[in-house]
Design an enzyme around this catalytic site. Structure first.
Site, short mmCIF file in Angstrom:
data_model
loop_
_atom_site.label_atom_id
_atom_site.label_comp_id
_atom_site.label_asym_id
_atom_site.label_seq_id
_atom_site.Cartn_x
_atom_site.Cartn_y
_atom_site.Cartn_z
CB SER A 90 -0.95 -0.04 1.21
OG SER A 90 -1.92 0.96 1.12
CG HIS A 113 -4.09 -1.27 -2.60
ND1 HIS A 113 -4.75 -1.95 -1.61
CD2 HIS A 113 -3.46 -0.24 -1.96
CE1 HIS A 113 -4.57 -1.36 -0.45
NE2 HIS A 113 -3.78 -0.30 -0.63
#
Length: 671
Positions: A90, A113
């Site tokens: 992330s 993501h």
């Protein structure tokens, strides 16, 4: 060891190098052991290192904190080498892109993501949240593009599918995220124990099998920020927990609205309004009460004469209790009205009254139990009353504290704890004549100057014990709140004068490497005592300052005279005298600096005989005091004590002080 709220550590190495560990969540939204940008950026900026090795083992966290950490690393002059020891997922994968070189252990993981978050509201609010997520994604795509040399559009497309894209070390190297795959580290074995990877869909469906699959056989190395095994690990709230909390809040809201309408039972004309209030989750019980009054007032004729607005009885009683406490504590300017029902009440009496007003019986309870219940009963107003009394005392003391900085410094605002730029533009000079062919000449756009200012947090915690309440010890919290309010105001004053005192009174070092007051800046007068002649010379210095491009005179005029306390009387005489007080003999010479200064400021915080002149801070700001989000007053927070038998109060003040420009001031060292 890193502190509880700073789970990263900095280790000094040889040859002016440091090693930084980010082992944990990013931002303060996941648990109490997250790496926050506010602390990280401040500590990083203080490092004077030539080389930084950043070791990452993090599942990600806050996008805004991650972006701030990434930008701080890119901004630092040191060479940054990133080592991905375990997991960079992330926003942690974006932080890794700040490295000049990025290495990754062969058994580590890398994940990208799209940013995500929670949103509650109507369709418009949901669409606004989606737009915000798109802006975050765009900012992240730029960072990934800068780190890999690829186009930002490629990463926008990658994140647009809504999936978690996991990479092994070899896959991350092939995709351009890392420069080199290094030898496997046993540290990666702590991933399952350290982080709750079920926040990501891939592991939410397969845990614990999926987590076990990424666990190497080697024994785990100690995690420098991991709690001892005896302490439970903090985890993010699960979806069922979030739903339960929202349901609890919604139930309380509906009960409050029903209670408001129950006061008007039998009024069928309010049935439709009641249904609308219950269906709109944004309508609070207080707002529903206002809507009822507005509905009842429809079609009514205005009443001629005096109209009295009636407050909610609970609010009135709470305000009366606060007033009574502050009056008994002797807070400046606060007196209890004769009709105040709490006039003369002790703290224990107010605690008992608050409990009984909430429907809780105090019969058979000892004094300590009454106070304990007054804090813990959910509907008791006692904690709110104490907090309001302390907050108002804090604000009153802060406002009444004398300060001088606001008279010659500019007041500004910053939106966060990052360094914020203040720009000064150059000028184009005079317009040029057309050439012999009647053509216009191109004008070069001048360079500007930049200064920065950064807010920081100061504060303290005080405790109010139940014993102090039983003993009616007002000085234990009202007196301390009074002192904290004055301390908050005094802290800004001291910070401003500490800045001015740097470099032997010549002020802080500016971006050009020279002190605020410097001969090259043209703002230091020939040393001499405070007199008409020295002040006139400083006036000429300020008026002679040119703009950044050197094209025109700024013609700045002094408005404030800042002197040590011992020169205050002399300064006021010089500023107001009709004739030059320094003229010897019988000839009277007009005072050429009479009324030059709109404000003469004397302070014991200046020593020696040096003095300063400042232009109006609205015209030519020299020193700025910036407050977080423009909040100029200190803030009070209350927390039910766990390690203290009572309640804890935290007072914080978020501000920063910086010198912006040398042109609007002059200095004389005196004699």
């Amino acid at each position: 060891m890193p502190s509880k709220h700073n789970p990263f550590s900095i280790k000094a190495l040889a040859n002016n190098a440091v090693e930084i560990f980010i082992y944990g969540d990013i931002g303060d939204s996941w648990d109490d052991e997250s790496t926050t940008a506010a602390r990280f950026v401040k500590d990083l900026a203080a490092l004077e290192a030539d080389a930084i090795t950043l070791r990452i083992n993090s599942p990600g966290g806050s996008v805004t904190d991650g972006l701030a950490i990434y930008n701080a690393l890119k901004r630092h002059p040191a060479t940054v080498t990133v080592e991905i020891d375990g997991i960079a997922a992330s926003i942690a994968s974006l932080i890794a892109m700040a490295g000049d070189t990025v290495n990754m252990a062969s058994n580590a993981l890398y994940m990208i993501h799209a940013p995500w978050g929670f949103s509650i509201g109507n369709a418009n609010e949901m669409r606004d949240m989606a737009d915000t997520m798109d802006k975050f994604a765009s900012a992240m795509a730029e960072a990934y593009a800068d780190g890999t040399g690829k186009e930002a559009s490629e990463f926008m497309a990658l994140m647009s599918d809504g999936k978690d894209h996991w990479y092994t070390a070899a896959e991350a190297e092939a995709a351009g995220y890392v420069n080199q795959v290094t030898e496997a580290l046993p540290i990666a074995a702590s991933i399952e124990k350290t982080f709750d990877l079920t926040r990501f869909p891939k592991f939410a469906k397969q845990a614990p099998a999926a987590a076990a699959a990424i666990k190497p056989e080697e024994p785990a190395m100690p995690d420098p920020v991991k709690k001892p095994a005896a302490e439970p690990q903090a985890t993010a709230p699960t979806e069922p927990e979030i739903r339960a909390k929202l349901q609890q809040e919604e139930t309380a809201r509906r009960e409050g609205i029903n209670a408001k309408f129950d006061l008007f039972k039998g009024r069928e004309d309010l049935a439709e309004l009641k249904a609308a209030c219950l269906d709109d989750f944004k309508v609070t019980a207080e707002q529903a009460g206002e809507k009822i009054l507005a509905k009842l007032a429809e079609g009514s004729e205005p009443i001629q004469g005096r109209v009295t607005v009636v407050e909610d009885e609970r609010d009135v009683k709470r305000a009366a209790a606060v007033e009574a406490i502050m009056a008994r504590a002797g807070v400046n300017g606060i007196k209890a009205d004769r009709n105040n029902p709490y006039r003369g009440y002790k703290l224990l009496d107010i605690a008992k009254d608050s409990l009984e007003a909430s429907g809780s019986s105090t019969r058979g309870l000892d004094q300590m139990k009454i106070v304990a219940n007054a804090f813990t009963q959910g509907t008791s107003d006692f904690p709110v009353i104490l907090e309001d009394a302390m907050h108002k005392t804090l604000q009153t003391s802060y406002a009444s504290a004398s300060d001088t900085w606001s008279r010659f410094c500019a007041t500004g605002s910053v939106s966060d704890f990052r360094a914020h730029s203040r720009y000064r533009l150059g000028s184009l000079g005079n317009l040029d004549s057309l050439n012999e062919h009647g053509e216009y000449k191109y004008k070069a756009i001048p360079d500007g100057e930049k200064a920065t200012i950064q807010a920081d947090t100061v504060g303290n915690i005080i405790s109010l014990t139940r014993k102090a309440i039983v003993n009616d010890d007002l000085s234990a919290f009202i007196g301390l709140a009074n002192m904290l309010g004055r301390a908050a105001a005094r802290t800004i004053e001291a910070t401003v004068y500490a800045l001015l005192a740097e470099n032997s009174g010549k002020g802080p070092t500016m971006d050009d490497g020279k002190s605020l007051f410097h001969a090259d800046h043209g703002n230091i007068g020939t040393a001499g005592g405070l007199s008409v002649a020295t002040l006139e010379a400083m006036r000429v210095l300020m008026a002679s300052q040119k703009d950044i491009s050197g094209n025109d005179f700024l013609d700045l005029r002094p408005a404030n005279l800042l002197v040590p306390m011992g020169l205050g009387g002399t300064a006021r005489v010089i500023n107001s005298a009709e004739y030059d007080p320094d003229t010897s003999g019988k000839m009277q010479r007009p005072n050429m600096v009479r009324g030059l200064f709109s404000d003469v400021i004397d302070t014991p915080r200046l020593s020696g005989t040096g003095f300063y002149t400042f232009a109006s801070p609205t015209e030519a700001p020299v020193i700025e005091v910036a407050f977080l989000d423009g909040n100029q007053e200190p803030y009070l927070e209350m927390q039910e004590g766990f390690d203290v038998d009572g309640t804890k109060y935290k007072v914080r003040h978020d501000f920063g002080v910086a010198a912006l420009d040398y042109r609007g001031a002059a200095y004389n060292a005196g004699q």
